[in-house]
Scaffold this motif. Structure first.
Motif, PDB file in Angstrom:
ATOM      1  N   UNK A  21      -1.414  -2.888  -2.146  1.00  0.00           N
ATOM      2  CA  UNK A  21      -0.358  -2.964  -2.069  1.00  0.00           C
ATOM      3  C   UNK A  21       0.519  -3.042  -3.655  1.00  0.00           C
ATOM      4  N   UNK A  22      -0.035  -3.240  -4.554  1.00  0.00           N
ATOM      5  CA  UNK A  22       0.049  -3.011  -5.789  1.00  0.00           C
ATOM      6  C   UNK A  22       0.881  -1.874  -5.906  1.00  0.00           C
ATOM      7  N   UNK A  23      -0.736  -0.915  -5.938  1.00  0.00           N
ATOM      8  CA  UNK A  23       0.235   0.581  -5.420  1.00  0.00           C
ATOM      9  C   UNK A  23       1.622   1.225  -5.521  1.00  0.00           C
ATOM     10  N   UNK A 167      -1.534   6.651   1.938  1.00  0.00           N
ATOM     11  CA  UNK A 167      -1.203   7.216   0.499  1.00  0.00           C
ATOM     12  C   UNK A 167      -0.061   5.796  -0.430  1.00  0.00           C
ATOM     13  N   UNK A 168       0.945   5.208   0.033  1.00  0.00           N
ATOM     14  CA  UNK A 168       1.436   4.344  -0.730  1.00  0.00           C
ATOM     15  C   UNK A 168       0.522   3.186  -1.306  1.00  0.00           C
ATOM     16  N   UNK A 169      -0.771   3.021  -0.514  1.00  0.00           N
ATOM     17  CA  UNK A 169      -1.796   1.572  -0.943  1.00  0.00           C
ATOM     18  C   UNK A 169      -2.755   2.643  -1.873  1.00  0.00           C
ATOM     19  N   UNK A 170      -3.248   3.370  -2.141  1.00  0.00           N
ATOM     20  CA  UNK A 170      -3.875   4.200  -2.694  1.00  0.00           C
ATOM     21  C   UNK A 170      -4.647   3.933  -4.182  1.00  0.00           C
ATOM     22  N   UNK A 173      -4.319   8.387  -8.642  1.00  0.00           N
ATOM     23  CA  UNK A 173      -5.206   9.164  -9.367  1.00  0.00           C
ATOM     24  C   UNK A 173      -6.214   9.779 -11.075  1.00  0.00           C
ATOM     25  N   UNK A 174      -7.124   9.227 -10.947  1.00  0.00           N
ATOM     26  CA  UNK A 174      -7.921   9.588 -12.154  1.00  0.00           C
ATOM     27  C   UNK A 174      -7.191  11.523 -12.870  1.00  0.00           C
TER      28      UNK A 174
END
Length: 182
Positions: A21-23, A167-170, A173-174
């Motif tokens: 959720x923090x993402x 999408x929101x919790x993913x 991307x590095x």
């Protein structure tokens, strides 16, 4: 109800996929208060009475479409938009009430049907199979877990919310770091 189940399922699936959720803070939604106020309005419909039904429903959908507009850049929101539009179409065509097809006469839904018939749930109206846009109404029985009913718009909106939460919790991307020349 299907929307709440799908949101819960999406959060669980996202956690299993490494999401958190923090993402959400990396890509927050704009106007997040708009759907919250819209759903609060929906919950307050029974207190508004029949006189306020149309203005409250119009305001509810205006808030939802404003939220969609503000977040249009996110592809998953577009699927949510289709679900909201389908529900708005059938509700506006049915006197600002969600039509419910005869499927509610399933024994598992008898209490719901009786409440609609008695006028306790002013946001719903019973219709027949010959009603306009009946196929967009609440016609999908969901009776396995908790007795309920859904529309095609609800299902599409739930799928969009599932995708949106993934999408929101993913994790962020590095990006492959390119060597910089000196």
């Amino acid at each position: 109800m299907i929307l709440l189940y799908m949101i819960a399922l999406s959060v669980v699936v996202a956690y299993f996929r490494g999401g958190r959720l923090k993402y959400y803070l990396d890509k927050p939604l704009k106007g997040i208060y708009l759907p919250i106020v819209a759903f609060a309005l929906e919950a307050a419909l029974e207190f508004g009475g029949k006189k306020l039904l149309a203005p409250m429903v119009i305001l509810e959908y205006a808030l939802l479409f404003a939220f969609i507009f503000l977040n249009w850049r996110i592809r998953a929101i577009r699927l949510v938009a289709v679900g909201v539009a389908l529900n708005a179409l059938v509700i506006f065509a049915s006197g600002f009430r969600m039509p419910v097809t005869p499927v509610v006469f399933d024994p598992a839904l008898s209490e719901f049907a009786e409440r609609v018939r008695a006028g306790e749930l002013i946001e719903y109206v019973l219709i027949g199979w010959d009603a306009p846009l009946w196929f967009l109404s609440d016609t999908i029985p969901i009776t396995r877990i908790v007795p309920g009913i859904a529309s095609i718009g609800d299902v599409v909106m739930a799928a969009g919310m599932f995708w949106l939460l993934q999408y929101l919790m993913a994790p962020p991307r590095k990006d492959a770091a390119k060597p910089q020349s000196v």
